[in-house]
Scaffold this motif. Sequence first.
Motif, PDB file in Angstrom:
ATOM      1  N   PHE A   1     -10.043   3.614  14.917  1.00 50.08           N
ATOM      2  CA  PHE A   1     -10.471   3.846  16.414  1.00 50.08           C
ATOM      3  C   PHE A   1      -8.815   3.695  17.290  1.00 50.08           C
ATOM      4  O   PHE A   1      -7.729   3.172  16.218  1.00 50.08           O
ATOM      5  CB  PHE A   1     -10.401   1.850  16.805  1.00 50.08           C
ATOM      6  CG  PHE A   1     -11.010   1.060  17.769  1.00 50.08           C
ATOM      7  CD1 PHE A   1     -11.873   1.678  18.584  1.00 50.08           C
ATOM      8  CD2 PHE A   1      -9.593   0.715  18.124  1.00 50.08           C
ATOM      9  CE1 PHE A   1     -12.206   0.945  19.561  1.00 50.08           C
ATOM     10  CE2 PHE A   1      -9.989   0.091  19.063  1.00 50.08           C
ATOM     11  CZ  PHE A   1     -11.367   0.098  20.512  1.00 50.08           C
ATOM     12  N   LYS A   2      -9.008   4.001  18.058  1.00 50.75           N
ATOM     13  CA  LYS A   2      -7.999   4.370  19.243  1.00 50.75           C
ATOM     14  C   LYS A   2      -7.552   3.989  20.637  1.00 50.75           C
ATOM     15  O   LYS A   2      -9.150   3.988  21.378  1.00 50.75           O
ATOM     16  CB  LYS A   2      -7.411   5.586  18.608  1.00 50.75           C
ATOM     17  CG  LYS A   2      -6.102   5.646  19.601  1.00 50.75           C
ATOM     18  CD  LYS A   2      -5.933   7.464  19.954  1.00 50.75           C
ATOM     19  CE  LYS A   2      -4.504   7.484  20.657  1.00 50.75           C
ATOM     20  NZ  LYS A   2      -4.084   8.592  20.822  1.00 50.75           N
ATOM     21  N   ASP A   3      -7.482   2.675  21.185  1.00 48.64           N
ATOM     22  CA  ASP A   3      -7.401   2.421  22.302  1.00 48.64           C
ATOM     23  C   ASP A   3      -6.063   2.431  23.170  1.00 48.64           C
ATOM     24  O   ASP A   3      -4.858   2.579  22.733  1.00 48.64           O
ATOM     25  CB  ASP A   3      -7.749   0.894  22.487  1.00 48.64           C
ATOM     26  CG  ASP A   3      -6.684   0.207  22.120  1.00 48.64           C
ATOM     27  OD1 ASP A   3      -5.963  -0.441  23.083  1.00 48.64           O
ATOM     28  OD2 ASP A   3      -6.407   0.063  20.542  1.00 48.64           O
ATOM     29  N   GLU A   4      -6.337   2.768  24.572  1.00 53.18           N
ATOM     30  CA  GLU A   4      -4.345   3.236  25.014  1.00 53.18           C
ATOM     31  C   GLU A   4      -4.812   3.575  26.410  1.00 53.18           C
ATOM     32  O   GLU A   4      -5.663   3.569  26.762  1.00 53.18           O
ATOM     33  CB  GLU A   4      -3.690   4.980  24.946  1.00 53.18           C
ATOM     34  CG  GLU A   4      -5.079   6.026  25.360  1.00 53.18           C
ATOM     35  CD  GLU A   4      -4.357   7.049  24.062  1.00 53.18           C
ATOM     36  OE1 GLU A   4      -3.372   7.007  23.969  1.00 53.18           O
ATOM     37  OE2 GLU A   4      -5.176   8.545  24.368  1.00 53.18           O
ATOM     38  N   VAL A   5      -3.654   3.444  27.819  1.00 53.62           N
ATOM     39  CA  VAL A   5      -3.753   3.079  28.510  1.00 53.62           C
ATOM     40  C   VAL A   5      -3.450   4.932  29.155  1.00 53.62           C
ATOM     41  O   VAL A   5      -2.445   4.972  28.730  1.00 53.62           O
ATOM     42  CB  VAL A   5      -2.953   2.177  29.356  1.00 53.62           C
ATOM     43  CG1 VAL A   5      -3.134   2.409  30.614  1.00 53.62           C
ATOM     44  CG2 VAL A   5      -3.390   0.922  28.494  1.00 53.62           C
ATOM     45  N   ILE A   6      -3.871   5.061  30.274  1.00 57.91           N
ATOM     46  CA  ILE A   6      -3.749   6.281  30.529  1.00 57.91           C
ATOM     47  C   ILE A   6      -4.035   6.362  32.240  1.00 57.91           C
ATOM     48  O   ILE A   6      -4.532   5.539  32.968  1.00 57.91           O
ATOM     49  CB  ILE A   6      -4.696   7.380  30.149  1.00 57.91           C
ATOM     50  CG1 ILE A   6      -6.451   6.997  30.437  1.00 57.91           C
ATOM     51  CG2 ILE A   6      -4.561   7.989  28.462  1.00 57.91           C
ATOM     52  CD1 ILE A   6      -6.841   8.372  30.426  1.00 57.91           C
ATOM     53  N   ASN A   7      -2.990   7.232  32.867  1.00 58.94           N
ATOM     54  CA  ASN A   7      -3.350   7.527  33.416  1.00 58.94           C
ATOM     55  C   ASN A   7      -4.438   9.402  34.171  1.00 58.94           C
ATOM     56  O   ASN A   7      -3.540   9.881  33.167  1.00 58.94           O
ATOM     57  CB  ASN A   7      -1.408   7.948  34.755  1.00 58.94           C
ATOM     58  CG  ASN A   7      -2.131   7.845  36.461  1.00 58.94           C
ATOM     59  OD1 ASN A   7      -2.641   8.594  36.703  1.00 58.94           O
ATOM     60  ND2 ASN A   7      -1.798   7.194  36.901  1.00 58.94           N
ATOM     61  N   PRO A   8      -5.763   9.061  34.288  1.00 58.39           N
ATOM     62  CA  PRO A   8      -5.935  10.901  34.326  1.00 58.39           C
ATOM     63  C   PRO A   8      -5.318  12.202  34.947  1.00 58.39           C
ATOM     64  O   PRO A   8      -5.534  13.385  34.056  1.00 58.39           O
ATOM     65  CB  PRO A   8      -7.042  10.283  35.048  1.00 58.39           C
ATOM     66  CG  PRO A   8      -7.535   8.661  35.256  1.00 58.39           C
ATOM     67  CD  PRO A   8      -5.930   8.580  35.516  1.00 58.39           C
ATOM     68  N   LYS A   9      -4.986  12.038  36.324  1.00 55.74           N
ATOM     69  CA  LYS A   9      -3.940  12.650  36.875  1.00 55.74           C
ATOM     70  C   LYS A   9      -2.680  12.788  36.016  1.00 55.74           C
ATOM     71  O   LYS A   9      -1.926  13.899  36.437  1.00 55.74           O
ATOM     72  CB  LYS A   9      -3.866  12.609  38.078  1.00 55.74           C
ATOM     73  CG  LYS A   9      -4.880  12.156  38.848  1.00 55.74           C
ATOM     74  CD  LYS A   9      -5.228  12.503  40.265  1.00 55.74           C
ATOM     75  CE  LYS A   9      -5.706  12.469  40.563  1.00 55.74           C
ATOM     76  NZ  LYS A   9      -6.308  12.632  42.401  1.00 55.74           N
ATOM     77  N   PHE A  10      -2.392  12.537  34.937  1.00 54.98           N
ATOM     78  CA  PHE A  10      -0.410  12.766  34.111  1.00 54.98           C
ATOM     79  C   PHE A  10       0.107  13.539  33.435  1.00 54.98           C
ATOM     80  O   PHE A  10      -1.282  14.130  32.661  1.00 54.98           O
ATOM     81  CB  PHE A  10      -0.243  11.612  33.451  1.00 54.98           C
ATOM     82  CG  PHE A  10       1.030  10.919  32.766  1.00 54.98           C
ATOM     83  CD1 PHE A  10       2.074  11.250  33.413  1.00 54.98           C
ATOM     84  CD2 PHE A  10       0.998  11.915  31.686  1.00 54.98           C
ATOM     85  CE1 PHE A  10       3.405  11.135  32.614  1.00 54.98           C
ATOM     86  CE2 PHE A  10       1.788  11.180  30.880  1.00 54.98           C
ATOM     87  CZ  PHE A  10       2.758  10.726  31.000  1.00 54.98           C
ATOM     88  N   HIS A  11       0.374  14.087  33.739  1.00 54.21           N
ATOM     89  CA  HIS A  11       1.199  15.528  32.743  1.00 54.21           C
ATOM     90  C   HIS A  11       2.885  14.686  32.959  1.00 54.21           C
ATOM     91  O   HIS A  11       2.980  14.419  33.597  1.00 54.21           O
ATOM     92  CB  HIS A  11       1.142  17.134  33.529  1.00 54.21           C
ATOM     93  CG  HIS A  11       0.298  16.979  33.797  1.00 54.21           C
ATOM     94  ND1 HIS A  11      -1.267  17.652  33.143  1.00 54.21           N
ATOM     95  CD2 HIS A  11      -0.493  17.095  35.149  1.00 54.21           C
ATOM     96  CE1 HIS A  11      -2.408  17.920  33.497  1.00 54.21           C
ATOM     97  NE2 HIS A  11      -1.942  18.165  35.210  1.00 54.21           N
TER      98      HIS A  11
END
Length: 185
Positions: free
Chosen positions: A116-126
């Motif tokens: 299992f993996k959970d993370e906070v992401i910003n979809p437009k992030f590079h």
Amino acid sequence: FLKNAMDINMANAYLDDLRANAPQLRMTVTCYHRLTGESAGNRVTHVESRYKTFSSCEDRSDPYPSETMRDHSRLGVLVYIKYTAVPVDDETRISFESQVENFKRSHQGCDRSMHFKDEVINPKFHPGLLVIDSNRKPWWFSMWAYTLSTLLLLGFPYRLLFFSRTKPVLWNFSQVVSIHERIEA
């Protein structure tokens, strides 16, 4: 970096868009069991991802590296972006922790093993971008030149030249997130 090459105006527009974009909580589960014998390894039986978008976010980043990105002493500026997202209050943190636990619980017993993996992401992030002056861009600042140098086994010298002609800059991009419609200061 060559894939994310842009001029200063495009870079500022990208950073503005990144700041305005709400982050998401991404939860991914992979259920599997181990095989023995001739076909030893892991046999994946189920993969699922679920995304939850935060209701609101507020930018708490360092100031833009705009003046640094205009540095004309080098051919380009490599902007390394470090991303963090922090819950604004305990209610937000607890809400998302309970969603993670519910997601885990819903897949309990799916197979013998579970990752299992959970993370906070910003979809437009590079994680990085190359800011260049399109009027001063040399011919070798391109994907075809990089590919050709790699095929000719000159990838390492190409990288040395590339990094010697660019200036590295670190930008801390930070967002405060909430489950509420507005973030109270």
